[in-house]
Write a protein that holds these residues in place. Structure first.
Motif, PDB file in Angstrom:
ATOM      1  N   LEU A  81       0.974  -1.207  -0.164  1.00 38.03           N
ATOM      2  CA  LEU A  81       0.071  -0.047  -0.217  1.00 38.03           C
ATOM      3  C   LEU A  81       0.794   1.383   0.021  1.00 38.03           C
ATOM      4  O   LEU A  81       0.632   2.322  -0.661  1.00 38.03           O
ATOM      5  N   LEU A  82       1.772   1.254   0.904  1.00 39.11           N
ATOM      6  CA  LEU A  82       3.020   2.288   0.756  1.00 39.11           C
ATOM      7  C   LEU A  82       3.438   2.664  -0.567  1.00 39.11           C
ATOM      8  O   LEU A  82       3.677   3.862  -1.039  1.00 39.11           O
ATOM      9  N   GLY A  83       3.531   1.790  -1.564  1.00 35.90           N
ATOM     10  CA  GLY A  83       3.949   2.114  -2.816  1.00 35.90           C
ATOM     11  C   GLY A  83       3.126   2.580  -3.608  1.00 35.90           C
ATOM     12  O   GLY A  83       3.415   3.014  -4.707  1.00 35.90           O
ATOM     13  N   ARG A  84       1.717   2.791  -3.219  1.00 34.91           N
ATOM     14  CA  ARG A  84       0.798   3.278  -3.998  1.00 34.91           C
ATOM     15  C   ARG A  84       0.612   4.830  -3.933  1.00 34.91           C
ATOM     16  O   ARG A  84      -0.083   5.631  -4.707  1.00 34.91           O
ATOM     17  N   VAL A  85       1.340   5.381  -2.914  1.00 33.29           N
ATOM     18  CA  VAL A  85       1.599   6.888  -2.592  1.00 33.29           C
ATOM     19  C   VAL A  85       2.891   7.300  -2.408  1.00 33.29           C
ATOM     20  O   VAL A  85       3.807   6.541  -1.795  1.00 33.29           O
ATOM     21  N   PRO A  86       3.367   8.402  -2.877  1.00 29.12           N
ATOM     22  CA  PRO A  86       4.755   8.745  -2.755  1.00 29.12           C
ATOM     23  C   PRO A  86       5.074   9.530  -1.154  1.00 29.12           C
ATOM     24  O   PRO A  86       6.058   9.311  -1.018  1.00 29.12           O
ATOM     25  N   TYR A  87       4.047  10.282  -0.699  1.00 24.83           N
ATOM     26  CA  TYR A  87       4.585  10.692   0.536  1.00 24.83           C
ATOM     27  C   TYR A  87       3.680  10.424   1.736  1.00 24.83           C
ATOM     28  O   TYR A  87       2.561   9.816   1.631  1.00 24.83           O
ATOM     29  N   GLY A  88       4.236  10.509   3.001  1.00 20.39           N
ATOM     30  CA  GLY A  88       3.411  10.339   4.230  1.00 20.39           C
ATOM     31  C   GLY A  88       4.011  11.345   5.281  1.00 20.39           C
ATOM     32  O   GLY A  88       4.745  12.423   4.890  1.00 20.39           O
ATOM     33  N   ARG A  89       3.778  10.950   6.372  1.00 18.95           N
ATOM     34  CA  ARG A  89       3.809  11.855   7.581  1.00 18.95           C
ATOM     35  C   ARG A  89       4.901  11.184   8.657  1.00 18.95           C
ATOM     36  O   ARG A  89       4.381  10.030   9.087  1.00 18.95           O
TER      37      ARG A  89
ATOM     38  N   VAL B  76       6.387  15.970   6.622  1.00 22.05           N
ATOM     39  CA  VAL B  76       6.358  15.241   5.609  1.00 22.05           C
ATOM     40  C   VAL B  76       7.467  14.756   5.042  1.00 22.05           C
ATOM     41  O   VAL B  76       8.588  15.433   5.092  1.00 22.05           O
ATOM     42  N   ALA B  77       7.456  13.540   4.449  1.00 23.12           N
ATOM     43  CA  ALA B  77       8.568  12.917   3.791  1.00 23.12           C
ATOM     44  C   ALA B  77       8.174  12.118   2.645  1.00 23.12           C
ATOM     45  O   ALA B  77       6.878  11.501   2.635  1.00 23.12           O
ATOM     46  N   ARG B  78       9.016  11.990   1.645  1.00 23.03           N
ATOM     47  CA  ARG B  78       8.929  10.959   0.738  1.00 23.03           C
ATOM     48  C   ARG B  78       9.385   9.641   0.894  1.00 23.03           C
ATOM     49  O   ARG B  78      10.512   9.626   1.700  1.00 23.03           O
ATOM     50  N   HIS B  79       8.722   8.491   0.525  1.00 25.98           N
ATOM     51  CA  HIS B  79       9.153   7.340   1.097  1.00 25.98           C
ATOM     52  C   HIS B  79       9.205   6.216  -0.356  1.00 25.98           C
ATOM     53  O   HIS B  79       8.836   6.526  -1.141  1.00 25.98           O
ATOM     54  N   ILE B  80      10.184   5.347   0.115  1.00 25.98           N
ATOM     55  CA  ILE B  80      10.364   3.965  -0.757  1.00 25.98           C
ATOM     56  C   ILE B  80      10.271   2.760   0.145  1.00 25.98           C
ATOM     57  O   ILE B  80      10.787   3.063   1.216  1.00 25.98           O
ATOM     58  N   VAL B  81      10.285   1.812  -0.472  1.00 24.54           N
ATOM     59  CA  VAL B  81      10.423   0.291   0.295  1.00 24.54           C
ATOM     60  C   VAL B  81      11.648  -0.085  -0.475  1.00 24.54           C
ATOM     61  O   VAL B  81      11.898  -0.299  -1.520  1.00 24.54           O
ATOM     62  N   SER B  82      12.512  -0.669   0.534  1.00 25.28           N
ATOM     63  CA  SER B  82      13.835  -1.051   0.260  1.00 25.28           C
ATOM     64  C   SER B  82      14.378  -2.335   1.193  1.00 25.28           C
ATOM     65  O   SER B  82      14.562  -1.705   2.277  1.00 25.28           O
TER      66      SER B  82
END
Length: 158
Positions: free
Chosen positions: A29-37, A50-56
């Motif tokens: 689900l996180l991969g479906r949106v670029p930003y979170g808190r 606010v931060a931009r995220h990726i899964v690695s």
């Protein structure tokens, strides 16, 4: 326990609230949106950034502006991070979701190929040139929640 293993969706109450969202793991689900808190504290006062995220590699890698020093406040601390699709178009089935997790954070130095996954960076933050800082978070406790409007739409159309 790995975040995408069965039974790692938070409390039994949170699992019941998940409903059909179990078709996708929280990380997916996180991969479906670029930003979170990102949530943590500075000098015992809570703050959100606010931060931009990726899964690695099963961990979350965050990119944020270094000019505020938030990344330094997170280093070595347990933080919370959340993302949702509340402000975007809902999926075809009328479902909104949110994912939240907590875990230890550390300053990271991602490889060039990981940095590319973030995409374009903002030019400025509050009028200052954007200077990236990266934080890696190892999610330990994950919850997900959904708001489904599909049943309501069916009742209204009858």
């Amino acid at each position: 326990m790995p975040i995408d293993s069965p039974g790692h969706h938070g409390s039994p109450r949170a699992r019941r609230a998940v409903g059909t969202i179990e078709r996708a793991a929280p990380i997916e689900l996180l991969g479906r949106v670029p930003y979170g808190r990102l949530a943590t504290s500075i000098r015992a006062l809570p703050f959100l950034a606010v931060a931009r995220h990726i899964v690695s590699d099963g961990r979350i890698l965050l990119r944020m502006h270094s000019g505020f020093g938030y990344h330094e406040a997170c280093d070595g601390s347990v933080v919370a991070y959340g993302a949702d699709n509340y402000n975007g178009p809902s999926s075809g089935d009328g479902e909104l979701w949110s994912v939240q997790f907590t875990g230890p954070a550390e300053i990271a130095h991602p490889a060039p190929e990981q940095r590319q996954l973030f995409g374009a960076a903002p030019a400025t933050v509050n009028g200052e040139p954007f200077a990236p800082a990266y934080i890696r978070v190892d999610p330990h406790f994950v919850t997900e929640h959904t708001l489904s409007f599909a049943d309501r739409a069916q009742r209204v159309s009858r």
